[in-house]
Design an enzyme around this catalytic site. Structure first.
Site, PDB file in Angstrom:
ATOM      1  N   CYS A 170       0.795  -1.228   0.000  1.00 51.52           N
ATOM      2  CA  CYS A 170       0.000   0.000   0.000  1.00 51.52           C
ATOM      3  C   CYS A 170       0.831   1.285   0.000  1.00 51.52           C
ATOM      4  CB  CYS A 170      -0.948  -0.001   1.195  1.00 51.52           C
ATOM      5  SG  CYS A 170      -2.083  -1.414   1.170  1.00 51.52           S
ATOM      6  N   HIS A 303      -2.150   8.405   6.563  1.00 52.19           N
ATOM      7  CA  HIS A 303      -2.449   7.082   5.985  1.00 52.19           C
ATOM      8  C   HIS A 303      -3.884   6.722   6.356  1.00 52.19           C
ATOM      9  CE1 HIS A 303      -1.705   3.224   4.242  1.00 52.19           C
ATOM     10  NE2 HIS A 303      -1.892   2.583   5.380  1.00 52.19           N
ATOM     11  N   GLU A 314      -0.321   5.433  13.875  1.00 49.65           N
ATOM     12  CA  GLU A 314       0.055   6.635  13.141  1.00 49.65           C
ATOM     13  C   GLU A 314      -0.021   7.867  14.034  1.00 49.65           C
ATOM     14  OE1 GLU A 314      -0.661   8.873   8.857  1.00 49.65           O
ATOM     15  OE2 GLU A 314      -2.136   7.387   9.544  1.00 49.65           O
ATOM     16  N   LYS A 335      -9.079   8.852   2.749  1.00 52.13           N
ATOM     17  CA  LYS A 335      -9.617   7.491   2.585  1.00 52.13           C
ATOM     18  C   LYS A 335     -11.042   7.408   3.117  1.00 52.13           C
ATOM     19  CE  LYS A 335      -5.237   4.889   2.700  1.00 52.13           C
ATOM     20  NZ  LYS A 335      -4.267   5.992   2.853  1.00 52.13           N
ATOM     21  N   HIS A 340      -9.499   2.941   0.510  1.00 56.00           N
ATOM     22  CA  HIS A 340      -8.068   2.662   0.404  1.00 56.00           C
ATOM     23  C   HIS A 340      -7.780   2.147  -0.998  1.00 56.00           C
ATOM     24  CE1 HIS A 340      -4.070   1.592   1.147  1.00 56.00           C
ATOM     25  NE2 HIS A 340      -4.164   1.115   2.374  1.00 56.00           N
ATOM     26  N   PHE A 399       1.592  -3.114   4.613  1.00 52.12           N
ATOM     27  CA  PHE A 399       1.842  -4.408   5.229  1.00 52.12           C
ATOM     28  C   PHE A 399       3.341  -4.708   5.216  1.00 52.12           C
ATOM     29  CE2 PHE A 399      -2.474  -6.775   4.581  1.00 52.12           C
ATOM     30  CZ  PHE A 399      -3.032  -5.975   5.567  1.00 52.12           C
TER      31      PHE A 399
END
Length: 412
Positions: A170, A303, A314, A335, A340, A399
């Site tokens: 991502c 994010h 975060e 998002k 996403h 990830f």
């Protein structure tokens, strides 16, 4: 990472932007939707979700190409999205009109994606399970490797320089932008068409569904009652150039790509580091490359996936790096509106950062209703905010602990 010294330091600038998002086709329509807080979520139409517990995503709507394209683009959704966004960005840059007079071998392409790695396998699976047309020729025709994204763009726009496809989960879009930045700083190319594109394959939807990471109705980043992410699709493209090259040809400059930071904390295959160690490092490295202090940042495009652990980690990372100033920095998760976009997420969000610099408006985090004591920053809840800022930071955490941060600035 390329070592930047006073001798070789130059500027990398943005001269064109292109978007295809779940809330609009094109930059203008998408931006209007962002600042009005439009929700791109809808019931899935791409495939049957009756066997799943979640049935919603953020799909691109009412998308039509107004030109005749070859079969290889007609049959591939990702190709169509990146082609549209790339064409829009190239037109804004002015290069679509006069690039024939330049050395096309110094025009590169870099793209981030995730679904491009999955869709060939999904097509093969569907062909094998179908009762018709199982011939080898059909299977071969169905497979488009990830690098076909850059190949298609090079073919249609006649870029003959180096190309790269980032498959770094991502954070792929920001990794592609970082690669492009280095090429430009090193004076190996003059222009890079950079960004990302993704669609929603069933295999990806199933993966996140099995992880119980999908929100059933809406994406609610940083809200106490958030229930997970929502998968989106689309494309974002930026035309990045060496400042000297852009200035010489009289281009209108949108923003400066000021720096980036990359890290991999390797904490877990799916979970973020609970203290955000890798996130702190990549944000800090981006500030160093951009030669900025934490107090210089005026906005963070977070994010902000809407998953409990990611949002908390975060927030911790931002507070660790920015200290008390963290509470003075508006940050939002777009998002919440478009979902996403996986490998394309940070590319689209980089375009949004450039638009925030251009218009002096910061997009909101929608569906934010109940504050979370563990996520206690200024998330620009539900309504866009008019605020002129000089430097914006874009976070992307993937990830495996693959983290990437980019910084964009007003040109001086």
């Amino acid at each position: 990472m390329f070592l930047i010294t006073e001798k070789n330091k130059s500027k990398v600038v943005i001269t064109g932007l292109g978007l295809v998002t779940p809330v609009g086709i094109g930059v203008q329509k998408s931006w209007e939707s962002f600042i009005h807080g439009c929700d791109g979520a809808n019931e899935m139409k791409s495939f049957d979700t009756s066997q799943y517990k979640v049935h919603r995503s953020c799909e691109v709507k009412d998308f039509h190409l107004d030109v005749e394209l070859e079969n290889q683009i007609k049959e591939n959704t990702i190709h169509k999205y990146v082609y549209y966004a790339a064409r829009e960005a190239l037109q804004e840059s002015g290069l679509s009109h006069d690039k024939s007079s330049f050395n096309k071998e110094r025009f590169g392409i870099a793209m981030g994606t995730l679904a491009a790695e999955l869709t060939p396998h999904e097509r093969l699976l569907r062909l094998h399970t179908s009762k018709k047309d199982n011939g080898f020729d059909k299977i071969v025709a169905a497979v488009y490797p990830p690098n076909s994204i850059t190949n298609i763009l090079a073919q249609y726009f006649h870029f003959e320089g180096p190309t790269m496809v980032s498959l770094n989960a991502c954070s792929s879009g920001n990794h592609a932008i970082a690669w492009a930045y280095d090429l430009l700083i090193e004076n190996k190319v003059d222009v890079v068409m950079v960004g990302g594109g993704d669609m929603i394959p069933q295999t990806e939807f199933t993966h996140f569904h099995n992880l119980k990471a999908l929100a059933p109705e809406h994406c609610q980043p940083f809200d106490k009652n958030r229930q997970g992410l929502m998968i989106g699709e689309g494309a974002g493209i930026l035309i990045m150039e060496r400042y000297e090259f852009a200035r010489k040809r009289g281009a209108v400059i949108i923003a400066e790509m000021a720096g980036y930071g990359l890290s991999c904390d390797g904490f877990h295959m799916t979970a973020p580091h609970p203290e955000g160690e890798g996130a702190v490092k990549c944000m800090g490295d981006a500030l160093k490359m951009a030669r900025l202090s934490p107090s210089d940042i005026g906005y963070i495009n977070a994010h902000g996936t809407g998953t409990p652990h990611n949002d908390k980690a975060e927030t911790i990372a931002i507070k660790h790096l920015f200290r008390d100033h963290a509470y003075n920095i508006p940050c939002s998760s777009t998002k919440s509106m478009i979902g996403h976009l996986m490998g394309a997420a940070s590319a689209v969000e980089s375009v949004i950062c450039c638009l925030a610099l251009r218009y002096g408006i910061l997009p909101p985090t929608i569906h934010y209703h109940t504050p979370d004591p563990e996520c206690d920053l200024d998330y620009i809840p539900n309504r866009a905010r008019e605020l002129t800022v000089k430097h914006v930071l874009n976070n992307s955490f993937a990830f495996g602990g693959n983290n990437a941060t980019t910084i964009f600035s007003k040109i001086e």
